[in-house]
Structure formats: C-alpha cells, structure tokens
Design an enzyme around this catalytic site. Structure first.
Site, mmCIF file in Angstrom:
data_model
loop_
_atom_site.group_PDB
_atom_site.id
_atom_site.type_symbol
_atom_site.label_atom_id
_atom_site.label_comp_id
_atom_site.label_asym_id
_atom_site.label_seq_id
_atom_site.Cartn_x
_atom_site.Cartn_y
_atom_site.Cartn_z
ATOM 1 N N LYS A 292 2.132 -3.215 7.498
ATOM 2 C CA LYS A 292 2.509 -3.281 6.046
ATOM 3 C C LYS A 292 3.954 -2.874 5.789
ATOM 4 C CE LYS A 292 -0.150 -4.433 3.014
ATOM 5 N NZ LYS A 292 -0.194 -5.723 2.496
ATOM 6 N N TYR B 10 -2.066 -0.452 10.939
ATOM 7 C CA TYR B 10 -2.117 -1.209 9.652
ATOM 8 C C TYR B 10 -0.896 -0.787 8.960
ATOM 9 C CZ TYR B 10 -3.130 -1.572 5.003
ATOM 10 O OH TYR B 10 -3.353 -1.919 3.604
ATOM 11 N N THR C 218 0.993 -1.215 -0.058
ATOM 12 C CA THR C 218 0.022 0.059 0.087
ATOM 13 C C THR C 218 0.943 1.176 -0.047
ATOM 14 O OG1 THR C 218 -1.708 1.380 1.472
ATOM 15 C CG2 THR C 218 0.003 -0.245 2.426
ATOM 16 N N ASP C 219 0.377 2.461 -0.559
ATOM 17 C CA ASP C 219 0.915 3.649 -0.386
ATOM 18 C C ASP C 219 0.903 4.256 0.847
ATOM 19 O OD1 ASP C 219 -1.745 4.266 -0.120
ATOM 20 O OD2 ASP C 219 -1.945 5.655 -1.625
ATOM 21 N N GLU C 220 0.238 3.633 1.881
ATOM 22 C CA GLU C 220 0.375 4.081 3.305
ATOM 23 C C GLU C 220 1.710 3.969 4.002
ATOM 24 O OE1 GLU C 220 -3.177 3.697 5.552
ATOM 25 O OE2 GLU C 220 -4.494 3.619 3.981
#
Ligand code: NAD
Ligand code: DAU
Length: 374
Positions: A179, A175, A149-151
């Site tokens: 990741k 989260y 993810t970009d997060e």
C-alpha cells in the site's frame, strides 16, 4: 457539514457525470456505493475482479438501479480499463481495489505486489492517458482518489502522537509495504504528470458486509458458533476503529472538496486494545443473544500465536480533514459496534454464503497453525 455526503461536484456537462470506482464488491467499496446512491450520487461503475473478498451479494439490493453498473475485471488490465474510461467518460476514479488482509500477505505476498502495486500503476496509466484526452475544464475537474491505510506509517509507541499526513512512511508487513508503494506511485503521478490525485489514509474500519477473516466479524460469528475467539499474542495491540460509513463520508468529502496532490488522514479518535474490542463484542452478545448455559461469551477467548511483525499501535490525527473539509465521524464505537452486531444477527444468509468452501480453507490454514497460549 459534519460528514454528510457532499456531492456538489462542478457540473461540467451531463456527459461528464459518472464515477468509476474499483473494488466495490468488497467491504468498504460496497458501503460506499450504497451511501453514494442513497445520497443522490450520480452513476457509479464498479470495476471488481471478484477475488475471494469480492461478493456481488454485497450490492444485491441495487440490482435494477440504472445508476449502478458492475463490470468484472482486473485493475491491472490497462487496455480494458482504458476502454471503460473511454466509454463512460467518468469525472473521477476512486480506487478501493486491493488485497487487504495482513495475515494473507504474510503467507503469500505475491498477489499483494500484483494488485496493490502493479494494479495501481496500470490504473494510473490508464487514468493518465484518458485524462490527457479531456478538454481543459474537464482536466481541471477530474479526480483520481486513492483509498489507502494508516498502516503505511508503521507502528506507534504508547506515548507517540497519532499519525498525521507528514508522518514518515515505515510499513512493516507485505500488505502495508504494498500500500505504501501504491501511495508513492499516486503521489508521483501528480508531481510528474499533473494528474489530479487525492490520497486518503484511514484507520481500521468495521461495520456491515465486513468479510469475516478480520477481527471484528470473525469474533462476532465465532462467538455465536461457540468457537474460540482467537487473540493474537497478548491482545494489547491498539487500533483506531472507525465505522465504515464514516470512512465513506470522508472519502466523499475528499473527492468533492479536497485539493489535488493532498493527503487526508481519516480516523475515529477511538483507540482500543484488541482485548477490549473483543470484550465489548462479548458483552453486547451476552445481552442480545445470551449463551444457552448462561455464561459469558468471554469464556471462548483463546490466546494464540502472535502475527509475525505485528504492529503494536495505530492512531490517526484527523484534524486536517476536519478543519479543511468539515468531516467528523457520526458514530462512536459504542453505537457503531451495536449496529454492526445487529447487522450480523439479521443477515444469516449473507454469512452462510461468504463462509462457503474457500473461506473454510483459509480459517483452517490460519488458525490450526497457531498454538493456543492459555
Ligand atoms: P476488501 O478485501 O473487502 O475488498 C477488496 C475488493 O477489491 C474486493 O471486492 C476484491 O474482489 C477487489 N479486488 C482485489 N483485487 C482486484 C483487482 N486486481 N482488480 C479489481 N478488483 C480487485 O477490502 P476493504 O476492506 O473493502 O478495503 C478497501 C480499500 O480500503 C483497500 O484499498 C484497503 O487497503 C483500504 N483500507 C481498508 C481498511 C479496513 O479497515 N478494511 C482501512 C483503511 C484502508
Ligand atoms: O489499519 C487499517 C487496516 O486495518 C487496513 O488497512 C487493513 O486492510 C485491515 O485489514 C485492517 O488491518 P488489521 O491487521 O489491523 O485488521 P485485522 O482485523 O486483521 O486485525 C485487527 C487486530 O486484531 C490486529 O491487531 C490483529 C488482531 N487479530 C486479528 C485476527 C484476524 C487477532 O488478535 N486475532 C485474529 O484472529
């Protein structure tokens, strides 16, 4: 090639022509399997634990297709994964399996650490041990693709350039931290053991089969039910929305053409504030399914307590995958959101099934504790 599924894998031999994909009873994985098989992809084995987010109905249309196999199990069960790998001899593993909802990670980070970090570690170990048994040609052709993810890159200021593959990791939620940790493990298994890995970091997806705890499906369904449309904080947080099938095409492009050890960022060049997204949904619903009182669905917008540590802005620079692999999104937000809303209008039974007991408990838990900020 502008993002069509490219399934031109090196064909070592017929017994090295399957894919093991994890977490494909969820939103993105189920869309991936459907597109993969629609594009004449080879046999795909879906290993999924069936958490609250996993739903075998998402792939009900594939029952009877002998290219699709479902196995219920946990990616953290290394012995079971090893057995599956030995039995099916896949040429690739694609890891979609994860706990994926930021709000749930704030209330209970444990499952995120377990699946996203320990689970990925166990999966990597099973993959490494399987890979080490392959002959040289198969070892070279094998891929472990990790869907991320970009997060992991944290939050951008309004004038910052979008995230690129070299952006510094700065995760802010349990989260995104889990990741980020999984991405680091994947990277290390390449550098230390030579496992041919690929990582994709994608922006916010939307489309059919999206679990209605996430903003877009939640707003569509709450609107139709006459319920509040909850906007966290001031609603000016920005996300870079990508139609799920475009993400799936990007994953297929990375799998077939990506260079082992490389990272590919995938995004829609489509930054929008949450409030604008919700207004866009309301306006399409006003046209497709007008409220009985003739007023707009925007009447239902309610500002509620913000998410702790809420990232202000994400945006992806997707030039690398565009340049090197010829990927381009095929949907704009205007076309993708219409398709998505129509899908929810056309699939009331799917909606009713996913909104059974456990889902209701979550909605009550997440929203009754958020006071309204009218
Ligand atoms: P999802 O929550 O809809 O689905 C996750 C799936 O993984 C479910 O079917 C669940 O049962 C399964 N799962 C969970 N724990 C498991 C375990 N221990 N073993 C096996 N299966 C398990 O998630 P999604 O939105 O489809 O996201 C898929 C992947 O893509 C995730 O890795 C996520 O981090 C990543 N991602 C999501 C988005 C997005 O906008 N949704 C964007 C970028 C990246
Ligand atoms: O950026 C990629 C990520 O996008 C993925 O890695 C995650 O798995 C996925 O869940 C998604 O994370 P977000 O937190 O951005 O998505 P979500 O749909 O939960 O929220 C989108 C934005 O809307 C976010 O700024 C929070 C806000 N929001 C969300 C909900 C559920 C609201 O304002 N109200 C809500 O009720």
């Amino acid at each position: 090639m502008t993002g069509s599924f490219s399934q031109s894998a090196p064909q070592i031999c017929e017994d090295f022509m399957a894919i093991l994909a994890t977490g494909c009873a969820g939103f993105i994985g189920s869309n991936f399997v459907r597109s993969w098989l629609a594009n004449d992809g080879e046999t795909i084995i879906n290993l999924d634990k069936l958490t609250y987010a996993g739903n075998t109905n998402n792939l009900a249309d594939l029952r009877g297709d002998n290219r699709y196999h479902f196995v219920q199990g946990d990616i953290a069960d290394e012995a079971m994964v090893s057995e599956l790998l030995g039995k099916h001899q896949p040429r690739a593993i694609i890891n979609f399996a994860a706990e994926s909802h930021v709000d749930r990670s704030i209330g209970g980070p444990g499952e995120f650490i377990q699946t996203n970090i320990i689970g990925t570690f166990r999966l990597l170990e099973a993959a490494r041990s399987y890979w080490s048994t392959l002959d040289t040609a198969r070892q070279t052709a094998f891929r472990f693709l990790h869907v991320s993810t970009d997060e992991v890159y944290g939050s951008l200021e309004p004038n910052d350039p979008p995230f690129h593959e070299g952006s510094v990791y700065a995760p802010n939620s349990p989260y995104s931290a889990s990741k980020a940790a999984s991405d680091h493990l994947v990277r290390a298994w390449y550098h230390t053991y030579g496992l041919p890995v690929l990582t994709t970091n994608c922006s916010n997806n939307y489309g059919p089969f999206h679990f209605p705890e996430k903003l877009i499906p939640l707003v569509i369904l709450n609107a139709l039910d006459g319920k509040a449309l909850p906007i966290y904080g001031d609603g000016q947080q920005v996300r870079d929305w990508l139609y799920v099938e475009d993400h799936c095409r990007g994953i297929a492009a990375a799998l077939e053409g990506g260079t082992p050890g490389e990272v590919y960022n995938i995004g829609g060049r489509n930054e929008m504030s949450n409030l604008d997204v919700v207004h866009a949904i309301c306006s399409i619903l006003d046209e497709k399914r007008p409220r009985s009182d003739g007023r707009s669905y925007t009447q239902q917008i309610t500002f509620v307590t913000d998410r702790p540590g809420h990232d202000r802005r994400y945006a992806i620079d997707a030039r690398k995958i565009e340049r090197e692999l010829g990927w381009r999104p095929q949907e704009s937000f205007a076309t993708g959101i219409r398709k998505t809303i129509q899908w929810y209008l056309d699939n009331p039974q799917w909606v009713a099934d996913v909104r059974s007991g456990a889902y209701r408990d979550w909605i009550e838990h997440n929203y009754t504790e958020r006071t309204d900020h009218a």
